[in-house]
Each structure stands twice: as structure tokens, then as C-alpha cells.
Write an enzyme that holds these catalytic residues in place. Sequence first.
Site, short mmCIF file in Angstrom:
data_model
loop_
_atom_site.label_atom_id
_atom_site.label_comp_id
_atom_site.label_asym_id
_atom_site.label_seq_id
_atom_site.Cartn_x
_atom_site.Cartn_y
_atom_site.Cartn_z
N LYS A 252 0.91 -1.12 -0.03
CA LYS A 252 0.06 0.01 -0.09
C LYS A 252 0.83 1.23 -0.01
CE LYS A 252 -4.03 1.81 2.46
NZ LYS A 252 -3.66 3.37 2.26
N ARG A 257 -3.56 8.80 -4.92
CA ARG A 257 -3.96 7.98 -6.02
C ARG A 257 -4.39 8.65 -7.26
NH1 ARG A 257 -8.69 3.73 -4.33
NH2 ARG A 257 -9.18 2.90 -6.37
N ARG A 272 -8.51 11.13 -6.37
CA ARG A 272 -9.28 10.22 -5.74
C ARG A 272 -10.62 10.72 -5.94
NH1 ARG A 272 -11.75 9.41 -1.10
NH2 ARG A 272 -11.42 7.48 0.09
N GLU A 302 -0.46 4.75 -7.88
CA GLU A 302 -0.22 5.74 -6.69
C GLU A 302 0.93 6.39 -7.22
OE1 GLU A 302 -2.50 5.54 -4.33
OE2 GLU A 302 -1.73 6.28 -2.30
N LYS A 425 -7.78 -3.38 3.53
CA LYS A 425 -6.54 -2.79 4.07
C LYS A 425 -5.68 -3.36 5.07
CE LYS A 425 -8.34 1.60 5.08
NZ LYS A 425 -8.62 2.95 4.52
P1 ATP Z 1 -6.39 5.49 3.16
O1 ATP Z 1 -6.08 6.78 3.69
O2 ATP Z 1 -6.15 4.40 4.01
O3 ATP Z 1 -5.54 5.55 1.89
P2 ATP Z 1 -8.74 5.87 1.36
O4 ATP Z 1 -10.15 5.87 1.90
O5 ATP Z 1 -8.25 6.89 0.64
O6 ATP Z 1 -7.88 5.50 2.84
P3 ATP Z 1 -9.07 3.06 0.80
O7 ATP Z 1 -9.88 2.28 -0.09
O8 ATP Z 1 -9.51 2.71 2.07
O9 ATP Z 1 -8.56 4.46 0.58
O10 ATP Z 1 -7.52 2.58 0.83
C1 ATP Z 1 -6.88 2.26 -0.29
C2 ATP Z 1 -6.00 3.23 -0.91
O11 ATP Z 1 -4.86 2.89 -0.59
C3 ATP Z 1 -6.19 3.76 -2.40
O12 ATP Z 1 -7.11 4.92 -2.43
C4 ATP Z 1 -4.89 4.17 -2.91
O13 ATP Z 1 -4.84 5.37 -2.87
C5 ATP Z 1 -4.00 3.49 -2.02
N1 ATP Z 1 -3.19 2.44 -2.47
C6 ATP Z 1 -1.84 2.23 -2.47
N2 ATP Z 1 -1.34 1.19 -2.91
C7 ATP Z 1 -2.48 0.37 -3.35
C8 ATP Z 1 -2.69 -0.97 -4.19
N3 ATP Z 1 -1.59 -1.41 -4.23
N4 ATP Z 1 -3.87 -1.08 -4.50
C9 ATP Z 1 -5.20 -0.32 -4.18
N5 ATP Z 1 -5.03 0.97 -3.38
C10 ATP Z 1 -3.68 1.12 -3.13
#
Ligand code: ATP
Length: 587
Positions: A252, A257, A272, A302, A425
Site C-alpha cells: 500500500k 491515488r 481520488r 499511486e 487494507k
Molecule cells: P487511506 O487513507 O487508508 O488511503 P482511503 O479511504 O483513501 O484510505 P482505501 O480504499 O481505504 O482509501 O485504501 C486504499 C487506498 O490505498 C487507495 O485509495 C489508494 O490510494 C491506496 N493504495 C496504495 N497502494 C495500493 C494498491 N496496491 N492497491 C490499492 N490501493 C492502493
Amino acid sequence: MYYSAIADVYEKIESTTKRLEMTDLLVNLLKNTPTNIIDKVVYLTQGKLYPDFMGLEIGIAEKLAIKALARASGAKETAIEEEMKKLGDIGETAQKFMASKKQATFFQQPLTVEKVYETLDKMAKASGTGAIDQKTAYLSGILANASPKEAKYVLRTVTGNLRLGIADMTVLDALAIAYGGGKEARELVERAYNISSDLGRVAKVIAENGLEGIRRFEVSIGEPIRPMLAERLSSPEEILEKLGGKCAAEYKYDGERIQVHKNGEEITLFSRRLENISKQYPDAIKLLKNQVKAKTAVLEGEVVAVDADSGEMKTFQELMHRKRKYEIEKTMEEYPISLFMFDALYVDGKDLTLKPYLTRRQALEKAVKQDEKVKIAKSITASSPEELERFFLEAIEFGCEGLVCKSLSEESVYQAGTRGWLWIKYKRDYKSEMTDTVDLVVVGAFRGRGKRAGTYGALLLATYDIEEDVFQTITKCGTGFTDTDLAKLPEMLEKHALEHKHARVQSTLEADIWFEPALVLEVLGAEITLSPIHTCAMDSLRKGSGLAIRFPRFTGNYRLDKAPEDATTSAEIVEMYNKQLKKITEA
Ligand code: ATP
């Protein structure tokens, strides 16, 4: 279609407090709207002209609105301003002044939705010298033909004050009922919205081609797909259980994103939140132009800030410097980036959103040619908690936030716009922030590339373990070295160079060059983490784990006064780790 029809519905919607009633009113409005302008009506009811991702707002200043109102009503601007202060709302003020208009216009023509939309569109697009005068003229032109009620809603719309509270979800409900045969159609309609982020297009397709059109609805390049999001669990056991005993685990990455839309030579990046952020990342666009082999594609990844010299990942905060609107060129140089791609939603004419994870990942691997700066997210297939935990610690040490564990099942489609259990996650609950510097021994080095060719890219550093009288690796450090440091380090270290690892050094990493432990450097890191790679205090906190320093930086202090045995000891690191361990509090 007369604008009065819309204004009447707005008035009713405003007076209701029940969501169901609001939906009914919207259903009626949509049913009575000619299909060729249904998209426009949908945008207008939300106070917009286009879907959000277009980034075009009407945004008329109150002052300009007052001027136009004065012109259309024959009242004085000062009088309108006075009334505005009392009523606090430009809409009601307009209604009042238009009702007491001194003189009726003889050539008044009824306002149509088409005309209003077209004029507002011209206003939104007017720019350059004379734009203010032009906008005022357009607006007073509409107002001259408007009834008091129509004037109220036109002015609220152009000043961004419509606020009927019609959420996207309400529009989707209304569309399903009006044109999809009932609420059962809602899921399909919502999916169309989730892969296009464009309520107007969805409305047009369902109004023109019914549910069949919605079933055939596909991703379109240039329209951002609403992101799939992950649920969260805090142990590898729970994650594996939820994902059927086996999953794909990916690093991660801790950056921003991006959704990449490629159409031939043209590349657009969405955030995002589906904003067009192409201007912030000209360097990412250039990289993607070279590395994405597919002609048309929608890919996700990312963007991560990296250290210009060592190529090491930096924290998310560093990337935020890129949010500055100006001097992009300069920030681009100061805060270079790498890209880590993790999904493919559309490739060369094929919509992949309904394909399972593995198919999409394969398509991603085919669509992207990896190089130094554009990579595909590191991943493994894990079926035991131990494997998952090890990969997790490795990810953290590498500068990542943790893992995103992904379902491998046949049903593992891309759930656009949904936070679901197909992605889970795994982040840390605790972290041990480093506040003090440590003195570490150089035991090896990795050759530099690019600007650092001929010198070191990073040094392998170790602590001293008193009990065993050995040096245990704790981090790879490539940051904080000035050009002078880099020029003189080979000179200082070469005399200690060895053919192989020194007998008193414990390391699982293979350095390019090994040294006899001699030189001590002062280093500050962001935190101490458990590590499956480094040997410092191996097994003392957890079986199979040592300790590592994340985001290390040379402070510039050569501790020539210290012998290698005077370096920070492994036991001291354990103590620091325990003392500074804190629960991470975040949303
Ligand atoms: P967070 O603050 O934990 O990033 P979030 O609400 O933005 O939370 P989540 O869907 O909960 O997003 O967590 C996935 C996030 O992690 C994605 O939005 C992306 O930006 C990031 N990310 C990083 N590496 C990856 C990956 N390999 N696959 C998917 N998402 C990833």
C-alpha cells in the site's frame, strides 16, 4: 421546455422535508423533460452545467448579479444591496425586485430551459478582457424575460446558491423510477454512474434507450470512474479468513491515488475525488506517455514522492508540496515522483471493470512497460498469516503504509464507487516515532545510479550487539548526503573495503561492497519498525523479526570520535522502540 416548469418544481422541492416526496417531484420533472435535454435538466437541478470532473463552474460574483438585476428591474444597485442585507438571499431579493418592476417589457419572451442553459454556458465560458461586461449583459438578458420566480432560481443558480439538496443518489433513484421501470433498476443505474461519474450521461442513456442502454453502458475514456475502496482489518488471520484463505497482497504505497486516462497521445489524470489533476503532474504524464503501451487505457496507481538522489520513497507529506499551483517546474525538480500502478479498468477498447482481479492485473502487466520510475505494485499471493505478516513488515520498511489485500475469487470485479470486502487494507495500529539520533556503523554500500554513478547510492548501516559482539544491520540510508559527502565517502571507506561480508557483520541483505566496521555516522529516522529483513535485535521482540529505521537521513555528523563498538547498541534500539511505541489515532 419552459424554464417555469423547472422553477415550479424547485419551489415544491424546497418546501418539502421528506426525501420520498423529493424523489417523486424529481421523477415527475424527469418524465416531463424532453429526452434531448434531460442531461441539462439533471445538471441544472444540482446547480451545475456539467459533471464535476469537467471543473467548469458558473461562479458569478454577487456584485455582478446585483448589477444585472438592477439593469433588468430598473431598480438602483444601492437599493438592491440594502434589500440583500435584510433578506440575506439573492434569490428572494431578485424575486422582490422583479415583481415590483417599474415597467413591463413589451417584447418579453417566455424563458426556455434551452435558452437558460445556453446563456449560462456562455457565461461560464466567457473569459479575458470584457468578460465581466459580457456576463452582466447575458444575465440581465435572461432576467429581462424572467418571471419573479424564475429570476429567483436563475440568480441562485449562477451565484452557486441553489442548494435544493438533491444528492446524486436521489437523482439515481428518480431515474430508475422514471425510466428504468422501478426501484429494482437502481443498482444498474448506479453502476452506470459509478463508471462514468456523469449523471447527465446516465440520464440521457436511460431516457433514450431504457434499461437495455444502461446494461450496455461502458467505461468511456475521459470520464473518471468512481474509485473502489477498501475495508480495513487489523490482523492477517482475519484478512485471510475473510478472503477465503488466500489472497493477493500488494504494497500500500503512501502517496496520492491517480486514475490515468490515455487516449492515444492524450493523457488525463484524475484524483481520488475525481478532479482533473493533470496540471500538477506534467512529469507523471511524460512518464506514462513512454511507459503505457496500450493505445487507450484507464489505469489506476499511486504517485509517490521519492528522494531525488537515492530514489528512496518519501512520506506522503512530502508529496503535498506538489499541491502548489505555481512554479510547478520548480516543485517538480525538488519533489520528484515515481508511479506504482495497481489496476487496469479499461485497455484497448475493452471495459475490464467486471473482470476478476487476476485478469485485470494481467492486463495491467501487459499495458505497462515498467522502468525505474513506473512500476507495477509489488505483490505476492499469500495463504498463511506468517507470509502476510512478513510481507507487511517488508512493505512498512520500504516506506509503504502497509498492504492492500485483494480477493482472488472469480467475483472479484472492480467495485466502482464502493467500499467493500474485496479489498482489505492492513495498516499498523502502533508506531514508534524516533525523536533521537543514533550512531550507526557503515558495514556495506550499494552502488549509485544516474547522478550518483561512481559513488554510493545508499549505505548499509548497523548497530552494535554487545552480547554477541557483532554488528547487526538496521537500515539502508541514501538521504542527507551532500555532494561533498558523496565525493569524500569512497575515499574514507575504500581502505576498509572487503571481498566479502565481515565475519562480525550479521546481514541478510547482499551489499554491492562490504566494509570492515569502522566509520560511524549520526542518523535520524522517522520511526523504528519491526523488520523481516534487518538483523538488529532479531527475535528479541517477535520471532522472525528484527528492527529497522524508516526514512533514515544522515545528519551530516561523522562520529570520528567513536569506535564501531561505541555505536548505538541493538539493546538501546529495543528500548527506544518500546519507549516510543504509540497507538496511531486516525480516521
Ligand atoms: P487511506 O487513507 O487508508 O488511503 P482511503 O479511504 O483513501 O484510505 P482505501 O480504499 O481505504 O482509501 O485504501 C486504499 C487506498 O490505498 C487507495 O485509495 C489508494 O490510494 C491506496 N493504495 C496504495 N497502494 C495500493 C494498491 N496496491 N492497491 C490499492 N490501493 C492502493
